[in-house]
Every structure is written in C-alpha cells, then in structure tokens.
Design a protein around this motif. Structure first.
Motif, PDB file in Angstrom:
ATOM      1  N   THR A 198      19.976   7.341 -37.477  1.00  0.00           N
ATOM      2  CA  THR A 198      18.851   8.215 -37.944  1.00  0.00           C
ATOM      3  C   THR A 198      18.227   8.683 -36.695  1.00  0.00           C
ATOM      4  OG1 THR A 198      19.121   7.382 -39.926  1.00  0.00           O
ATOM      5  CG2 THR A 198      17.382   9.022 -39.994  1.00  0.00           C
ATOM      6  N   LYS A 199      17.700   9.883 -36.824  1.00  0.00           N
ATOM      7  CA  LYS A 199      17.301  10.902 -35.539  1.00  0.00           C
ATOM      8  C   LYS A 199      15.264  10.766 -36.493  1.00  0.00           C
ATOM      9  CE  LYS A 199      19.926  14.679 -34.133  1.00  0.00           C
ATOM     10  NZ  LYS A 199      20.552  14.854 -35.125  1.00  0.00           N
ATOM     11  N   PHE A 200      15.353  10.976 -37.630  1.00  0.00           N
ATOM     12  CA  PHE A 200      13.412  11.139 -38.038  1.00  0.00           C
ATOM     13  C   PHE A 200      13.972  10.097 -39.186  1.00  0.00           C
ATOM     14  CE2 PHE A 200       9.950  13.187 -39.110  1.00  0.00           C
ATOM     15  CZ  PHE A 200       9.411  13.423 -38.721  1.00  0.00           C
ATOM     16  N   VAL A 201      13.336   8.766 -39.027  1.00  0.00           N
ATOM     17  CA  VAL A 201      13.196   7.856 -39.659  1.00  0.00           C
ATOM     18  C   VAL A 201      11.192   8.087 -40.881  1.00  0.00           C
ATOM     19  CG1 VAL A 201      13.056   6.010 -40.993  1.00  0.00           C
ATOM     20  CG2 VAL A 201      14.311   6.646 -38.988  1.00  0.00           C
ATOM     21  N   ILE A 202      11.129   8.354 -42.168  1.00  0.00           N
ATOM     22  CA  ILE A 202      10.137   8.473 -43.251  1.00  0.00           C
ATOM     23  C   ILE A 202       9.756   7.055 -43.767  1.00  0.00           C
ATOM     24  CG2 ILE A 202       8.959   9.848 -44.533  1.00  0.00           C
ATOM     25  CD1 ILE A 202      10.352  12.705 -44.080  1.00  0.00           C
ATOM     26  N   SER A 203       8.491   6.696 -43.895  1.00  0.00           N
ATOM     27  CA  SER A 203       8.128   5.809 -44.411  1.00  0.00           C
ATOM     28  C   SER A 203       7.342   6.325 -45.999  1.00  0.00           C
ATOM     29  CB  SER A 203       7.282   5.381 -43.713  1.00  0.00           C
ATOM     30  OG  SER A 203       7.039   3.717 -44.625  1.00  0.00           O
ATOM     31  N   PHE A 204       8.364   6.092 -47.509  1.00  0.00           N
ATOM     32  CA  PHE A 204       8.369   6.713 -48.018  1.00  0.00           C
ATOM     33  C   PHE A 204       7.538   6.296 -49.484  1.00  0.00           C
ATOM     34  CE2 PHE A 204      10.917   9.083 -51.692  1.00  0.00           C
ATOM     35  CZ  PHE A 204       9.573  10.434 -52.145  1.00  0.00           C
ATOM     36  N   GLY A 205       6.013   6.213 -49.234  1.00  0.00           N
ATOM     37  CA  GLY A 205       6.014   5.385 -50.585  1.00  0.00           C
ATOM     38  C   GLY A 205       5.008   4.351 -50.120  1.00  0.00           C
ATOM     39  N   ASP A 206       3.988   4.046 -51.013  1.00  0.00           N
ATOM     40  CA  ASP A 206       3.641   2.849 -50.735  1.00  0.00           C
ATOM     41  C   ASP A 206       4.280   1.162 -50.986  1.00  0.00           C
ATOM     42  OD1 ASP A 206       1.706   4.292 -50.350  1.00  0.00           O
ATOM     43  OD2 ASP A 206      -0.047   3.016 -52.388  1.00  0.00           O
ATOM     44  N   CYS A 207       5.666   1.252 -50.916  1.00  0.00           N
ATOM     45  CA  CYS A 207       6.194  -0.095 -51.541  1.00  0.00           C
ATOM     46  C   CYS A 207       6.572  -0.019 -49.245  1.00  0.00           C
ATOM     47  CB  CYS A 207       7.393  -0.037 -52.021  1.00  0.00           C
ATOM     48  SG  CYS A 207       6.487  -0.764 -53.829  1.00  0.00           S
ATOM     49  N   ALA A 208       7.100   1.151 -48.597  1.00  0.00           N
ATOM     50  CA  ALA A 208       7.545   0.931 -47.583  1.00  0.00           C
ATOM     51  C   ALA A 208       6.546   0.661 -46.523  1.00  0.00           C
ATOM     52  CB  ALA A 208       8.278   2.462 -47.383  1.00  0.00           C
ATOM     53  N   VAL A 209       4.944   2.177 -46.639  1.00  0.00           N
ATOM     54  CA  VAL A 209       4.181   1.676 -45.686  1.00  0.00           C
ATOM     55  C   VAL A 209       3.521   0.309 -45.894  1.00  0.00           C
ATOM     56  CG1 VAL A 209       1.737   3.022 -45.224  1.00  0.00           C
ATOM     57  CG2 VAL A 209       3.959   4.435 -46.184  1.00  0.00           C
ATOM     58  N   THR A 210       2.961  -0.401 -46.963  1.00  0.00           N
ATOM     59  CA  THR A 210       2.326  -1.469 -46.798  1.00  0.00           C
ATOM     60  C   THR A 210       3.286  -3.013 -47.461  1.00  0.00           C
ATOM     61  OG1 THR A 210       1.406  -1.913 -49.331  1.00  0.00           O
ATOM     62  CG2 THR A 210       0.754  -0.112 -47.158  1.00  0.00           C
ATOM     63  N   ALA A 211       4.182  -2.511 -48.376  1.00  0.00           N
ATOM     64  CA  ALA A 211       5.309  -3.188 -49.244  1.00  0.00           C
ATOM     65  C   ALA A 211       4.300  -3.637 -50.259  1.00  0.00           C
ATOM     66  CB  ALA A 211       5.314  -5.300 -48.061  1.00  0.00           C
ATOM     67  N   ASN A 212       3.378  -3.060 -50.531  1.00  0.00           N
ATOM     68  CA  ASN A 212       2.748  -3.252 -52.109  1.00  0.00           C
ATOM     69  C   ASN A 212       3.300  -4.301 -53.125  1.00  0.00           C
ATOM     70  OD1 ASN A 212       0.971  -1.211 -53.787  1.00  0.00           O
ATOM     71  ND2 ASN A 212       3.141   0.017 -54.253  1.00  0.00           N
ATOM     72  N   VAL A 213       3.900  -3.426 -53.887  1.00  0.00           N
ATOM     73  CA  VAL A 213       4.000  -4.687 -55.101  1.00  0.00           C
ATOM     74  C   VAL A 213       4.849  -5.232 -54.867  1.00  0.00           C
ATOM     75  CG1 VAL A 213       4.276  -4.630 -57.512  1.00  0.00           C
ATOM     76  CG2 VAL A 213       2.996  -3.078 -57.189  1.00  0.00           C
ATOM     77  N   PRO A 214       6.068  -5.182 -54.232  1.00  0.00           N
ATOM     78  CA  PRO A 214       7.373  -6.055 -53.921  1.00  0.00           C
ATOM     79  C   PRO A 214       5.973  -7.541 -53.005  1.00  0.00           C
ATOM     80  CG  PRO A 214       7.967  -3.688 -53.704  1.00  0.00           C
ATOM     81  CD  PRO A 214       6.747  -3.773 -54.021  1.00  0.00           C
ATOM     82  N   ALA A 215       5.139  -7.045 -52.036  1.00  0.00           N
ATOM     83  CA  ALA A 215       5.177  -8.503 -51.189  1.00  0.00           C
ATOM     84  C   ALA A 215       3.477  -9.233 -51.872  1.00  0.00           C
ATOM     85  CB  ALA A 215       3.768  -7.321 -50.496  1.00  0.00           C
ATOM     86  N   MET A 216       3.568  -9.560 -53.611  1.00  0.00           N
ATOM     87  CA  MET A 216       2.437  -9.747 -54.370  1.00  0.00           C
ATOM     88  C   MET A 216       3.653 -11.226 -54.057  1.00  0.00           C
ATOM     89  SD  MET A 216       1.098  -7.805 -57.536  1.00  0.00           S
ATOM     90  CE  MET A 216       0.162  -8.412 -57.943  1.00  0.00           C
ATOM     91  N   ARG A 217       4.858 -11.520 -53.995  1.00  0.00           N
ATOM     92  CA  ARG A 217       5.555 -12.842 -54.261  1.00  0.00           C
ATOM     93  C   ARG A 217       5.701 -13.399 -52.669  1.00  0.00           C
ATOM     94  NH1 ARG A 217      10.157 -13.560 -50.878  1.00  0.00           N
ATOM     95  NH2 ARG A 217      11.830 -12.361 -50.721  1.00  0.00           N
ATOM     96  N   ASN A 218       4.678 -12.587 -51.751  1.00  0.00           N
ATOM     97  CA  ASN A 218       4.136 -13.067 -50.411  1.00  0.00           C
ATOM     98  C   ASN A 218       3.126 -14.515 -50.735  1.00  0.00           C
ATOM     99  OD1 ASN A 218       6.270 -12.018 -49.389  1.00  0.00           O
ATOM    100  ND2 ASN A 218       4.565 -10.602 -48.111  1.00  0.00           N
ATOM    101  N   MET A 219       2.236 -14.118 -51.642  1.00  0.00           N
ATOM    102  CA  MET A 219       0.973 -15.471 -52.359  1.00  0.00           C
ATOM    103  C   MET A 219       1.991 -16.761 -52.103  1.00  0.00           C
ATOM    104  SD  MET A 219      -1.717 -13.135 -53.864  1.00  0.00           S
ATOM    105  CE  MET A 219      -0.794 -12.255 -55.486  1.00  0.00           C
ATOM    106  N   LEU A 220       3.172 -16.605 -53.082  1.00  0.00           N
ATOM    107  CA  LEU A 220       3.887 -18.085 -53.160  1.00  0.00           C
ATOM    108  C   LEU A 220       4.503 -18.302 -52.168  1.00  0.00           C
ATOM    109  CD1 LEU A 220       6.102 -16.751 -56.261  1.00  0.00           C
ATOM    110  CD2 LEU A 220       3.040 -18.117 -56.525  1.00  0.00           C
ATOM    111  N   GLY A 221       4.392 -18.177 -51.235  1.00  0.00           N
ATOM    112  CA  GLY A 221       4.735 -18.749 -49.968  1.00  0.00           C
ATOM    113  C   GLY A 221       5.964 -18.340 -50.037  1.00  0.00           C
TER     114      GLY A 221
END
Ligand code: SF4
Length: 185
Positions: A82-105
């Motif tokens: 892909t020529k132009f890739v867009i990080s679309f929404g907070d989960c793509a931009v910061t990992a957001n809600v899915p990253a809550m599991r990172n707290m469990l190691g």
C-alpha cells in the motif's frame, strides 16, 4: 494511483478493534456515493469479498491494534502493498482498549482467565494450530511495527473527520491538518 483506471484503489482492514471505526466510516452515508465515484474498494470487511489483500493499493485505513500473529502478518502485508497507510482510530493509534490486557503481563494469564477460569468444567486452552491465532505477549499500536502516513485519532473518529482525511486523497491531494484532528509525520 492506477494510471489506467484513474480511480483510487481504497482498502480498509480491521485488526484488534470493535469495528466501531468502520461503523463510523459507514456513517459517511450519502458521501459514500462520492467515494464510489473516485475509488474502487479493493479490500474491506464492509465492502469486498476478496480473501487476500491485493497488490498496489493506493490508500488503506487500518482499524485496530496488533494483538495476535494474524494481525501482525496482515499489517506487514498491508504496508508492503500500500502506498498510503492510515492509522484509523484510537486502537490503531495508541492500542487503546485492546491494550488493557497488557497490564496482565504476557498472553498466558489472559488465555487462562478467558478459557479456563471463566469456562465450564470442559474448558480447555485453544491448542489447534491455525484455528485460533496465537496471541502476542503485548498488544501494540500499529506505528510501532510499520511506517504510517497519517493518523486519524478518535474512538471512533467522526465521519466528518474521516471525510476530511480521505476526500483529498481520493482526488490525489494531501489532507489538510487542522489542530489535532489528524497527525502526519
Ligand atoms: Fe472501537 Fe474505539 Fe477501537 Fe475504533 S478506536 S475500534 S471505535 S474501541
């Protein structure tokens, strides 16, 4: 852009996300007819039945964080093709809600909690390779893994914000940044 067929080849994918960003894309409502004038949707969970991500895509909106091997493989393929890739929404931009599991190691306590502790007596961990994609130890935002051309934050980004980002791209122009509504590096 394809020089024979002047339409932009547009793709969207979702990785670890709730699909809310795609719902916001659909909130573009009648402006989606404009999208159809300028772009061919060549790959998308909401507009195409093609199984493999195609080559030579012009623009791709990537929803969701990277949580498992399948997400990672698709993201690498998207960046490569892909020529132009867009990080679309907070989960793509910061990992957001899915990253809550990172707290469990690592992924192990997550799997045990989901499949064993919350399951019945027959519960077992997924063990068939290829059926359930292997979880990565940490959920990560997509820019940690590939280069990104534009970030559209928001949970989800509003339809007008999405339009402001992609309308110029569909006409072969660059999006205009306004405040923090979009971020480009
Ligand atoms: Fe869902 Fe918000 Fe993540 Fe978009 S950014 S996938 S709306 S949780």
């Amino acid at each position: 852009m394809d020089t024979v067929n002047k339409k932009v080849k547009l793709a969207t994918i979702w990785l670890a996300g709730c699909s809310g960003c795609h719902m916001s894309f659909l909130d573009l409502d009648e402006w989606l007819f404009e999208v159809a004038k300028f772009a061919d949707i060549v790959y998308s969970p909401v507009g195409s039945d093609i199984k493999d991500y195609p080559e030579n895509v012009d623009v791709c909106l990537v929803e969701g964080a990277v949580a498992n091997e399948e997400n990672l493989e698709l993201l690498y393929k998207v960046r490569q093709r892909t020529k132009f890739v867009i990080s679309f929404g907070d989960c793509a931009v910061t990992a957001n809600v899915p990253a809550m599991r990172n707290m469990l190691g690592s992924s192990e306590p997550v799997l045990k909690r989901c499949y064993l502790e919350l399951g019945d007596q027959t519960a077992q961990l997924p063990h068939e390779p290829g059926i359930v994609p292997e979880l990565l130890d940490r959920v990560r935002p997509i820019h940690e893994l590939v280069d990104i051309d534009l970030f559209i934050p928001g949970c989800p980004p509003s339809a007008p914000r999405i339009q402001a980002a992609i309308e110029p791209l569909l006409k072969g122009e660059q999006p205009v940044m306004e405040g923090r509504s979009m971020i480009k590096f």
